[in-house]
Design an enzyme around this catalytic site. Structure first.
Site, PDB file in Angstrom:
ATOM      1  N   ALA A 295      -2.595 144.663  54.154  1.00  0.00           N
ATOM      2  CA  ALA A 295      -3.029 145.514  55.269  1.00  0.00           C
ATOM      3  C   ALA A 295      -3.679 144.745  56.420  1.00  0.00           C
ATOM      4  O   ALA A 295      -3.583 145.147  57.574  1.00  0.00           O
ATOM      5  CB  ALA A 295      -3.983 146.585  54.749  1.00  0.00           C
TER       6      ALA A 295
ATOM      7  N   ASP B 155     -30.208 141.026  50.559  1.00  0.00           N
ATOM      8  CA  ASP B 155     -31.587 141.463  50.770  1.00  0.00           C
ATOM      9  C   ASP B 155     -32.554 140.352  50.359  1.00  0.00           C
ATOM     10  O   ASP B 155     -32.135 139.241  50.026  1.00  0.00           O
ATOM     11  CB  ASP B 155     -31.824 142.762  49.977  1.00  0.00           C
ATOM     12  CG  ASP B 155     -32.770 143.715  50.700  1.00  0.00           C
ATOM     13  OD1 ASP B 155     -33.823 143.251  51.180  1.00  0.00           O
ATOM     14  OD2 ASP B 155     -32.459 144.909  50.790  1.00  0.00           O
TER      15      ASP B 155
ATOM     16  N   ASP C  59     -18.105 144.563  44.465  1.00  0.00           N
ATOM     17  CA  ASP C  59     -18.181 143.983  45.807  1.00  0.00           C
ATOM     18  C   ASP C  59     -19.273 144.704  46.586  1.00  0.00           C
ATOM     19  O   ASP C  59     -19.002 145.564  47.420  1.00  0.00           O
ATOM     20  CB  ASP C  59     -16.812 144.139  46.489  1.00  0.00           C
ATOM     21  CG  ASP C  59     -16.760 143.434  47.839  1.00  0.00           C
ATOM     22  OD1 ASP C  59     -17.784 142.875  48.260  1.00  0.00           O
ATOM     23  OD2 ASP C  59     -15.689 143.459  48.458  1.00  0.00           O
TER      24      ASP C  59
ATOM     25  N   GLY D 208      -2.523 139.168  56.309  1.00  0.00           N
ATOM     26  CA  GLY D 208      -2.350 137.884  55.606  1.00  0.00           C
ATOM     27  C   GLY D 208      -1.104 137.919  54.725  1.00  0.00           C
ATOM     28  O   GLY D 208      -0.693 138.985  54.251  1.00  0.00           O
TER      29      GLY D 208
ATOM     30  N   PRO E  72     -35.141 138.372  47.850  1.00  0.00           N
ATOM     31  CA  PRO E  72     -34.883 138.084  46.434  1.00  0.00           C
ATOM     32  C   PRO E  72     -35.261 139.217  45.472  1.00  0.00           C
ATOM     33  O   PRO E  72     -34.478 139.547  44.575  1.00  0.00           O
ATOM     34  CB  PRO E  72     -35.731 136.831  46.181  1.00  0.00           C
ATOM     35  CG  PRO E  72     -35.757 136.149  47.512  1.00  0.00           C
ATOM     36  CD  PRO E  72     -35.800 137.240  48.532  1.00  0.00           C
TER      37      PRO E  72
ATOM     38  N   LYS F  50     -21.676 142.942  48.282  1.00  0.00           N
ATOM     39  CA  LYS F  50     -22.128 142.030  49.348  1.00  0.00           C
ATOM     40  C   LYS F  50     -23.638 142.119  49.498  1.00  0.00           C
ATOM     41  O   LYS F  50     -24.190 142.409  50.565  1.00  0.00           O
ATOM     42  CB  LYS F  50     -21.444 142.359  50.671  1.00  0.00           C
ATOM     43  CG  LYS F  50     -19.935 142.152  50.596  1.00  0.00           C
ATOM     44  CD  LYS F  50     -19.266 142.243  51.934  1.00  0.00           C
ATOM     45  CE  LYS F  50     -17.764 142.186  51.796  1.00  0.00           C
ATOM     46  NZ  LYS F  50     -17.188 143.381  51.118  1.00  0.00           N
TER      47      LYS F  50
ATOM     48  N   VAL G 137      -4.666 139.736  52.370  1.00  0.00           N
ATOM     49  CA  VAL G 137      -3.214 139.848  52.198  1.00  0.00           C
ATOM     50  C   VAL G 137      -2.813 141.317  52.294  1.00  0.00           C
ATOM     51  O   VAL G 137      -3.484 142.193  51.751  1.00  0.00           O
ATOM     52  CB  VAL G 137      -2.789 139.270  50.814  1.00  0.00           C
ATOM     53  CG1 VAL G 137      -1.388 139.727  50.437  1.00  0.00           C
ATOM     54  CG2 VAL G 137      -2.861 137.745  50.838  1.00  0.00           C
TER      55      VAL G 137
ATOM     56  N   THR H 171     -35.469 142.432  45.817  1.00  0.00           N
ATOM     57  CA  THR H 171     -34.548 143.582  45.897  1.00  0.00           C
ATOM     58  C   THR H 171     -33.163 143.186  45.361  1.00  0.00           C
ATOM     59  O   THR H 171     -32.533 143.956  44.622  1.00  0.00           O
ATOM     60  CB  THR H 171     -34.456 144.097  47.354  1.00  0.00           C
ATOM     61  OG1 THR H 171     -35.774 144.358  47.820  1.00  0.00           O
ATOM     62  CG2 THR H 171     -33.628 145.363  47.445  1.00  0.00           C
TER      63      THR H 171
HETATM   64  O1  NUP Z   1     -14.084 139.046  54.050  1.00  0.00           O
HETATM   65  C1  NUP Z   1     -13.825 139.989  53.331  1.00  0.00           C
HETATM   66  N1  NUP Z   1     -12.775 140.792  53.614  1.00  0.00           N
HETATM   67  C2  NUP Z   1     -12.412 141.863  52.838  1.00  0.00           C
HETATM   68  O2  NUP Z   1     -11.419 142.538  53.158  1.00  0.00           O
HETATM   69  C3  NUP Z   1     -14.568 140.270  52.174  1.00  0.00           C
HETATM   70  C4  NUP Z   1     -14.224 141.344  51.369  1.00  0.00           C
HETATM   71  N2  NUP Z   1     -14.920 141.566  50.260  1.00  0.00           N
HETATM   72  N3  NUP Z   1     -13.168 142.145  51.714  1.00  0.00           N
HETATM   73  C5  NUP Z   1     -12.803 143.286  50.841  1.00  0.00           C
HETATM   74  O3  NUP Z   1     -11.510 143.029  50.286  1.00  0.00           O
HETATM   75  C6  NUP Z   1     -12.707 144.637  51.526  1.00  0.00           C
HETATM   76  O4  NUP Z   1     -13.946 145.303  51.502  1.00  0.00           O
HETATM   77  C7  NUP Z   1     -11.673 145.348  50.663  1.00  0.00           C
HETATM   78  O5  NUP Z   1     -12.293 145.854  49.493  1.00  0.00           O
HETATM   79  C8  NUP Z   1     -10.749 144.231  50.229  1.00  0.00           C
HETATM   80  C9  NUP Z   1      -9.495 144.088  51.069  1.00  0.00           C
HETATM   81  O6  NUP Z   1      -8.770 145.278  51.015  1.00  0.00           O
HETATM   82  P1  NUP Z   1      -7.378 145.498  51.788  1.00  0.00           P
HETATM   83  O7  NUP Z   1      -7.554 145.009  53.172  1.00  0.00           O
HETATM   84  O8  NUP Z   1      -6.344 144.690  51.023  1.00  0.00           O
HETATM   85  O9  NUP Z   1      -7.148 146.963  51.683  1.00  0.00           O
END
Ligand code: NUP
Length: 214
Positions: free
Chosen positions: A170, A64, A59, A173, A66, A61, A168, A68
């Site tokens: 913390a 940058d 992950d 959700g 293309p 994200k 979901v 890079t």
């Molecule tokens: O929109 C996003 N929200 C998010 O929480 C996109 C993500 N990639 N994440 C990632 O999902 C966030 O960086 C973390 O690694 C994970 C959620 O973790 P937690 O909230 O269940 O601890």
């Protein structure tokens, strides 16, 4: 049945590997990100795979230009099975990653709308266009928020692609609020509610059972 992806955002390699051992029976994939990789290096992906032999998604994200993006994807996909990219930087930037992934038979997953409150201001207004772009570019999956079940549904319908959905636990959700939208190619991402639980194994088991009840 949808799948469970563990977001392993811990900062210590031994802790990361211990959690993988504990929850291995209940997870289908692992998502690692900057926290773990900046703390331990990309090699940690190989160590995780040696223990659990499951798909590991990076992950990062990636957002940058293309050329890079291409470099980042080439290094990352030597280790990981897939990489998460941002779409707002434009089609050419996503395509650069897609080309690398295609050659290596790996996955590209594109963010549409993020799950946190701050996403409402800049990302939500363009999220539907991003979902259309993801469809056009034929990425492997999109990231959609389980903190906003209606948006999850809308974006999934537009892209008509598998989803991976964080939020979901913390972030508030609930699996029961998104269960109806989930199919067998979709992943629910859970991080802190598993790795910070007193008993991560039991926490993972509970999430897995909830997902099974579809
Ligand atoms: O929109 C996003 N929200 C998010 O929480 C996109 C993500 N990639 N994440 C990632 O999902 C966030 O960086 C973390 O690694 C994970 C959620 O973790 P937690 O909230 O269940 O601890």
């Amino acid at each position: 049945m949808a799948k469970l992806m563990l977001a392993l955002d811990v900062l210590d390699e031994n802790k990361a590997l211990k959690i993988i051992e504990e929850v291995n029976d209940y997870i289908d994939a692992v998502k690692i990100g900057y926290p773990l990789v900046l703390a331990c290096g990309l090699d940690v992906i190989k160590k995780i795979k040696d223990i659990c032999d499951k798909e590991v998604i990076a992950d990062f994200k990636v957002a940058d230009i293309p050329s890079t993006n291409e470099k980042i994807a080439k290094i990352t996909l030597k280790y990981a099975d897939g990489i998460i990219v941002h779409g707002f930087v434009g089609e050419d930037s996503v395509k650069a990653v897609k080309d690398v992934a295609k050659n290596l038979n790996k996955k590209v997953i594109m963010v549409t709308e993020m799950s946190h409150p701050g996403a409402l201001k800049f990302i939500q207004p363009i999220a539907e266009e991003l979902a259309e772009m993801a469809k056009k570019l034929e990425v492997d999956a999109i990231v959609v928020p389980s903190t906003r079940p209606q948006r999850l549904k809308r974006l999934k319908n537009i892209a008509n692609l598998p989803i991976i959905t964080p939020g979901v636990g913390a972030q508030g959700g609930k699996i029961e609020d998104i269960l109806n939208e989930l199919g067998e190619d979709d992943y629910v991402i859970v991080g802190r509610a598993i790795y910070q639980a007193e008993d991560p194994k039991n926490a993972a088991k509970k999430f897995k059972e909830q997902i099974k009840n579809i």
